[in-house]
Design a protein around this motif. Structure first.
Motif, PDB file in Angstrom:
ATOM      1  N   HIS A  13      31.548 -18.980  -2.343  1.00 58.92           N
ATOM      2  CA  HIS A  13      32.843 -18.584  -1.389  1.00 58.92           C
ATOM      3  C   HIS A  13      33.776 -19.676  -1.432  1.00 58.92           C
ATOM      4  O   HIS A  13      33.654 -20.893  -0.868  1.00 58.92           O
ATOM      5  CB  HIS A  13      32.177 -18.340  -0.141  1.00 58.92           C
ATOM      6  CG  HIS A  13      33.224 -18.123   0.877  1.00 58.92           C
ATOM      7  ND1 HIS A  13      32.493 -17.780   2.588  1.00 58.92           N
ATOM      8  CD2 HIS A  13      34.431 -17.955   0.895  1.00 58.92           C
ATOM      9  CE1 HIS A  13      33.561 -17.533   3.073  1.00 58.92           C
ATOM     10  NE2 HIS A  13      34.756 -17.408   2.371  1.00 58.92           N
ATOM     11  N   THR A  20      35.164 -14.153   3.950  1.00 56.38           N
ATOM     12  CA  THR A  20      34.350 -13.794   5.273  1.00 56.38           C
ATOM     13  C   THR A  20      34.104 -12.484   5.341  1.00 56.38           C
ATOM     14  O   THR A  20      32.988 -11.784   5.769  1.00 56.38           O
ATOM     15  CB  THR A  20      35.185 -14.052   6.268  1.00 56.38           C
ATOM     16  OG1 THR A  20      35.444 -15.558   6.359  1.00 56.38           O
ATOM     17  CG2 THR A  20      34.554 -14.088   7.789  1.00 56.38           C
ATOM     18  N   SER A  21      35.103 -11.553   4.794  1.00 59.32           N
ATOM     19  CA  SER A  21      34.851 -10.227   4.547  1.00 59.32           C
ATOM     20  C   SER A  21      33.625  -9.795   3.548  1.00 59.32           C
ATOM     21  O   SER A  21      32.673  -8.744   3.764  1.00 59.32           O
ATOM     22  CB  SER A  21      36.151  -9.130   4.387  1.00 59.32           C
ATOM     23  OG  SER A  21      37.205  -9.403   5.237  1.00 59.32           O
ATOM     24  N   ARG A  23      31.076 -11.696   2.725  1.00 60.35           N
ATOM     25  CA  ARG A  23      29.967 -12.379   3.337  1.00 60.35           C
ATOM     26  C   ARG A  23      29.256 -10.890   4.175  1.00 60.35           C
ATOM     27  O   ARG A  23      28.096 -10.942   4.292  1.00 60.35           O
ATOM     28  CB  ARG A  23      30.084 -13.694   3.656  1.00 60.35           C
ATOM     29  CG  ARG A  23      30.279 -14.805   2.936  1.00 60.35           C
ATOM     30  CD  ARG A  23      30.455 -15.885   3.666  1.00 60.35           C
ATOM     31  NE  ARG A  23      29.158 -16.343   4.340  1.00 60.35           N
ATOM     32  CZ  ARG A  23      28.462 -17.356   3.684  1.00 60.35           C
ATOM     33  NH1 ARG A  23      28.630 -18.039   2.435  1.00 60.35           N
ATOM     34  NH2 ARG A  23      27.240 -17.566   4.435  1.00 60.35           N
ATOM     35  N   ALA A  24      30.370 -10.602   5.124  1.00 63.06           N
ATOM     36  CA  ALA A  24      29.742  -9.648   6.001  1.00 63.06           C
ATOM     37  C   ALA A  24      29.205  -8.536   5.247  1.00 63.06           C
ATOM     38  O   ALA A  24      28.232  -7.885   5.633  1.00 63.06           O
ATOM     39  CB  ALA A  24      31.040  -9.232   6.929  1.00 63.06           C
ATOM     40  N   ASN A  27      25.924  -9.908   3.810  1.00 59.83           N
ATOM     41  CA  ASN A  27      24.894 -10.384   4.436  1.00 59.83           C
ATOM     42  C   ASN A  27      23.693  -8.992   4.997  1.00 59.83           C
ATOM     43  O   ASN A  27      22.767  -9.461   5.452  1.00 59.83           O
ATOM     44  CB  ASN A  27      25.401 -10.785   5.826  1.00 59.83           C
ATOM     45  CG  ASN A  27      25.867 -12.401   5.755  1.00 59.83           C
ATOM     46  OD1 ASN A  27      24.939 -13.301   4.661  1.00 59.83           O
ATOM     47  ND2 ASN A  27      26.646 -12.891   6.274  1.00 59.83           N
ATOM     48  N   ARG A  59      28.431 -23.725   2.944  1.00 60.17           N
ATOM     49  CA  ARG A  59      29.417 -22.402   2.784  1.00 60.17           C
ATOM     50  C   ARG A  59      30.379 -22.268   1.928  1.00 60.17           C
ATOM     51  O   ARG A  59      30.488 -21.350   0.910  1.00 60.17           O
ATOM     52  CB  ARG A  59      29.856 -22.151   4.102  1.00 60.17           C
ATOM     53  CG  ARG A  59      30.837 -20.999   4.323  1.00 60.17           C
ATOM     54  CD  ARG A  59      31.674 -20.787   5.667  1.00 60.17           C
ATOM     55  NE  ARG A  59      32.273 -19.598   6.032  1.00 60.17           N
ATOM     56  CZ  ARG A  59      31.777 -18.360   6.505  1.00 60.17           C
ATOM     57  NH1 ARG A  59      30.595 -18.560   6.697  1.00 60.17           N
ATOM     58  NH2 ARG A  59      32.454 -17.501   6.662  1.00 60.17           N
ATOM     59  N   HIS A  60      31.200 -23.335   1.563  1.00 59.81           N
ATOM     60  CA  HIS A  60      32.343 -23.509   0.450  1.00 59.81           C
ATOM     61  C   HIS A  60      31.910 -24.391  -0.476  1.00 59.81           C
ATOM     62  O   HIS A  60      32.847 -24.914  -1.155  1.00 59.81           O
ATOM     63  CB  HIS A  60      33.540 -23.721   1.296  1.00 59.81           C
ATOM     64  CG  HIS A  60      33.893 -22.983   2.199  1.00 59.81           C
ATOM     65  ND1 HIS A  60      34.526 -21.772   1.934  1.00 59.81           N
ATOM     66  CD2 HIS A  60      34.094 -22.949   3.844  1.00 59.81           C
ATOM     67  CE1 HIS A  60      34.834 -20.858   2.853  1.00 59.81           C
ATOM     68  NE2 HIS A  60      34.627 -21.694   3.983  1.00 59.81           N
ATOM     69  N   HIS A  97      46.567 -19.155   9.189  1.00 61.20           N
ATOM     70  CA  HIS A  97      45.207 -19.058   9.750  1.00 61.20           C
ATOM     71  C   HIS A  97      44.905 -20.283  10.485  1.00 61.20           C
ATOM     72  O   HIS A  97      44.602 -20.292  11.706  1.00 61.20           O
ATOM     73  CB  HIS A  97      44.224 -19.378   8.597  1.00 61.20           C
ATOM     74  CG  HIS A  97      42.843 -19.676   8.932  1.00 61.20           C
ATOM     75  ND1 HIS A  97      41.622 -18.772   9.659  1.00 61.20           N
ATOM     76  CD2 HIS A  97      42.133 -21.040   8.894  1.00 61.20           C
ATOM     77  CE1 HIS A  97      40.829 -19.437   9.946  1.00 61.20           C
ATOM     78  NE2 HIS A  97      40.686 -20.592   9.468  1.00 61.20           N
ATOM     79  N   LYS A 180      37.728  -8.851   7.838  1.00 59.51           N
ATOM     80  CA  LYS A 180      37.345  -9.842   8.767  1.00 59.51           C
ATOM     81  C   LYS A 180      38.723 -11.241   8.659  1.00 59.51           C
ATOM     82  O   LYS A 180      39.209 -11.184   7.952  1.00 59.51           O
ATOM     83  CB  LYS A 180      36.144 -10.717   8.616  1.00 59.51           C
ATOM     84  CG  LYS A 180      34.895  -9.934   8.476  1.00 59.51           C
ATOM     85  CD  LYS A 180      34.533  -9.492   9.891  1.00 59.51           C
ATOM     86  CE  LYS A 180      33.250  -8.638  10.416  1.00 59.51           C
ATOM     87  NZ  LYS A 180      32.831  -8.604  11.461  1.00 59.51           N
ATOM     88  N   ARG A 181      38.560 -11.722   9.993  1.00 63.74           N
ATOM     89  CA  ARG A 181      39.614 -12.712  10.229  1.00 63.74           C
ATOM     90  C   ARG A 181      41.046 -12.391   9.423  1.00 63.74           C
ATOM     91  O   ARG A 181      41.781 -13.123   8.882  1.00 63.74           O
ATOM     92  CB  ARG A 181      39.255 -14.117   9.277  1.00 63.74           C
ATOM     93  CG  ARG A 181      38.001 -14.741   9.814  1.00 63.74           C
ATOM     94  CD  ARG A 181      37.938 -16.082   9.607  1.00 63.74           C
ATOM     95  NE  ARG A 181      36.823 -16.903  10.066  1.00 63.74           N
ATOM     96  CZ  ARG A 181      36.625 -18.143   9.946  1.00 63.74           C
ATOM     97  NH1 ARG A 181      37.098 -18.801   8.719  1.00 63.74           N
ATOM     98  NH2 ARG A 181      35.466 -18.616  10.789  1.00 63.74           N
TER      99      ARG A 181
END
Length: 218
Positions: A13, A20-21, A23-24, A27, A59-60, A97, A180-181
């Protein structure tokens, strides 16, 4: 970073690339992965013992973290993929952001040009929201020898189409990827944010990404 033992993939990631999208969407698969239910207690034991394991990867983090922590046979057998983004466009996304998520960090920064000069200043203090997207994208993709060790590199510019390729490679049923975000309203053309000076500043700082990922200010 997202590791699935059942579906045999490792998603690296990179910040501000639609992760984020993604991963959604991915997941949703964890609930059918028996290993997922073991990863959480293993991570807690790892924390308590001080012995770091790959039960939960940052995460990153770059792919090198997984390569160094996972058994070679496991790592080599994973389908490893990441998504990248035009560096100039990525910095515009980062700017918006931070305006939304941590506007106090922009105190004294009056516009995008000042943001770029401050963000890419090697002498500024370390700030997570700034630093997370100053790491070169290619640094997420290479091993200790500088060799790219991911199997597929998708592009944010073709996010939906390239994500379908990932699903086909993994023999997954079609997954829905939510948005997302979502950033506040911004000019769709990232070039409108740049002067010649700031465009060149980004070009110099991210020269490796621009060269290896074949991006241009266009």
């Amino acid at each position: 970073m997202l590791l699935s033992h059942r579906y045999n993939f490792l998603y690296i990631h990179i910040a501000k690339t639609g992760g984020t999208s993604m991963r959604a969407a991915l997941n949703k698969l964890r609930w059918t992965d028996p290993m997922y239910y073991l990863m959480f207690p293993c991570h807690k034991i790892s924390q308590l013992s001080g012995h770091k394991t790959a039960s939960k990867l940052p995460r990153h983090a770059g792919v090198i973290a997984a390569k160094e922590m996972l058994p070679a046979a496991v790592f080599d057998n994973l389908f490893k993929f990441a998504f990248v983004r035009n560096p100039w466009d990525l910095q515009v996304s980062s700017y918006h952001h931070i305006q939304k998520e941590a506007p106090h960090l922009l105190s004294g920064i009056n516009n995008f040009s000042e943001f770029i000069h401050y963000k890419l200043d090697a002498n500024r203090p370390a700030i997570f929201h700034f630093d997370i997207s100053t790491k070169r994208q290619t640094d997420h993709l290479v091993d200790l020898d500088g060799k790219i060790v991911v199997d597929f590199i998708g592009r944010y510019e073709n996010l939906s189409e390239d994500f379908i390729q990932v699903q086909q490679r993994l023999n997954l049923k079609q997954l829905t990827m939510p948005h997302k975000r979502k950033a506040p309203k911004r000019d769709a053309d990232y070039r409108q944010y740049y002067s010649d000076e700031t465009a060149e500043k980004v070009a110099r700082y991210f020269a490796k990404d621009i060269r290896l990922l074949n991006y241009a200010f266009e």
